[in-house]
Design an enzyme around this catalytic site. Structure first.
Site, PDB file in Angstrom:
ATOM      1  N   CYS A 128       0.873  -1.176   0.000  1.00 43.29           N
ATOM      2  CA  CYS A 128       0.000   0.000   0.000  1.00 43.29           C
ATOM      3  C   CYS A 128       0.911   1.227   0.000  1.00 43.29           C
ATOM      4  CB  CYS A 128      -0.983  -0.014   1.172  1.00 43.29           C
ATOM      5  SG  CYS A 128      -0.244   0.129   2.816  1.00 43.29           S
ATOM      6  N   ASN A 135       2.467   1.342   4.263  1.00 40.29           N
ATOM      7  CA  ASN A 135       2.710   0.050   4.906  1.00 40.29           C
ATOM      8  C   ASN A 135       2.385   0.082   6.406  1.00 40.29           C
ATOM      9  OD1 ASN A 135       5.570  -2.159   5.488  1.00 40.29           O
ATOM     10  ND2 ASN A 135       3.483  -2.733   5.011  1.00 40.29           N
ATOM     11  N   ASP A 152      -8.143   3.458   1.430  1.00 41.53           N
ATOM     12  CA  ASP A 152      -7.237   3.788   2.523  1.00 41.53           C
ATOM     13  C   ASP A 152      -8.054   4.268   3.723  1.00 41.53           C
ATOM     14  OD1 ASP A 152      -5.252   4.633   4.218  1.00 41.53           O
ATOM     15  OD2 ASP A 152      -4.231   5.877   2.734  1.00 41.53           O
ATOM     16  N   CYS A 159      -1.386   0.454   7.351  1.00 43.34           N
ATOM     17  CA  CYS A 159      -2.796   0.059   7.510  1.00 43.34           C
ATOM     18  C   CYS A 159      -3.164  -1.135   6.630  1.00 43.34           C
ATOM     19  CB  CYS A 159      -3.742   1.218   7.204  1.00 43.34           C
ATOM     20  SG  CYS A 159      -3.648   2.590   8.377  1.00 43.34           S
ATOM     21  N   ARG A 160      -3.254  -0.883   5.333  1.00 45.25           N
ATOM     22  CA  ARG A 160      -3.795  -1.920   4.445  1.00 45.25           C
ATOM     23  C   ARG A 160      -2.860  -3.094   4.199  1.00 45.25           C
ATOM     24  NH1 ARG A 160      -5.319   1.915  -0.378  1.00 45.25           N
ATOM     25  NH2 ARG A 160      -3.432   2.911   0.447  1.00 45.25           N
ATOM     26  N   SER A 161      -1.596  -2.829   3.849  1.00 44.02           N
ATOM     27  CA  SER A 161      -0.727  -3.974   3.526  1.00 44.02           C
ATOM     28  C   SER A 161      -0.357  -4.824   4.740  1.00 44.02           C
ATOM     29  CB  SER A 161       0.494  -3.547   2.705  1.00 44.02           C
ATOM     30  OG  SER A 161       1.225  -2.536   3.333  1.00 44.02           O
TER      31      SER A 161
END
Length: 166
Positions: free
Chosen positions: A15, A18, A133, A20-22
């Site tokens: 993301c 690095n 996000d 939150c999402r990934s």
């Protein structure tokens, strides 16, 4: 590809920062891989296209939302995508189109085919192609990320298992 040569498959989730999402994808996919007893065959990592948060642990809100569903981000630390990642990983999965195009710009041409959007592996692909996000939003954003990533993780694992068994 068969079990005899124990080919490892390396998966990288990407993301922007690095945090939150990934790392969420990293934790969820790791959980599914472990549940399928495939951790000896599949290596998992996550990274960001930007180095804003390098060395930091995942966002506390992301960690809490994931933990409620049984996913641990213990020990994860933000890092930036490096040129060597393009050679090292077999699947490089972006959370959104910005992450994808940032990587396509830097990726050596012979590794471009490894890059794709994570949600390509999700049953929601027809209606939703990007993981939004959640950083600036409320709690609900983190739940949406979990829902989308869970779906894509299951699809991705099925895809990889088919590849291993072939």
């Amino acid at each position: 590809m068969n079990h005899h040569n124990e080919t490892r498959i390396n998966v990288l989730f990407v993301c922007m920062g690095n945090i939150c999402r990934s790392p969420t994808a990293d934790a969820i996919f790791r959980h599914h891989v472990r549940a399928a007893s495939l951790d000896h065959l599949i290596r998992i990592d996550s990274a960001g296209t930007h180095a804003y948060h390098s060395g930091e642990p995942p966002d506390r809100r992301a960690q809490q939302a994931a933990l409620k569903r049984g996913y641990s981000m213990q020990g994860l630390q933000a890092r930036c995508v490096e040129i060597s990642d393009f050679a090292r990983f077999d699947y490089i999965l972006a959370m959104d189109r910005n992450n994808l195009s940032d990587m396509q710009r830097d990726c050596p041409p012979d590794h471009l085919d490894k890059l794709s959007l994570l949600l390509q592996y999700s049953e929601h692909w027809e209606t939703c192609q990007e993981v939004p996000d959640p950083y600036y939003g409320g709690k609900q954003g983190f739940e949406i990320v979990l829902d989308l990533v869970e779906s894509a993780s299951e699809g991705l694992l099925r895809h990889i298992v088919d590849r291993i068994e072939r």
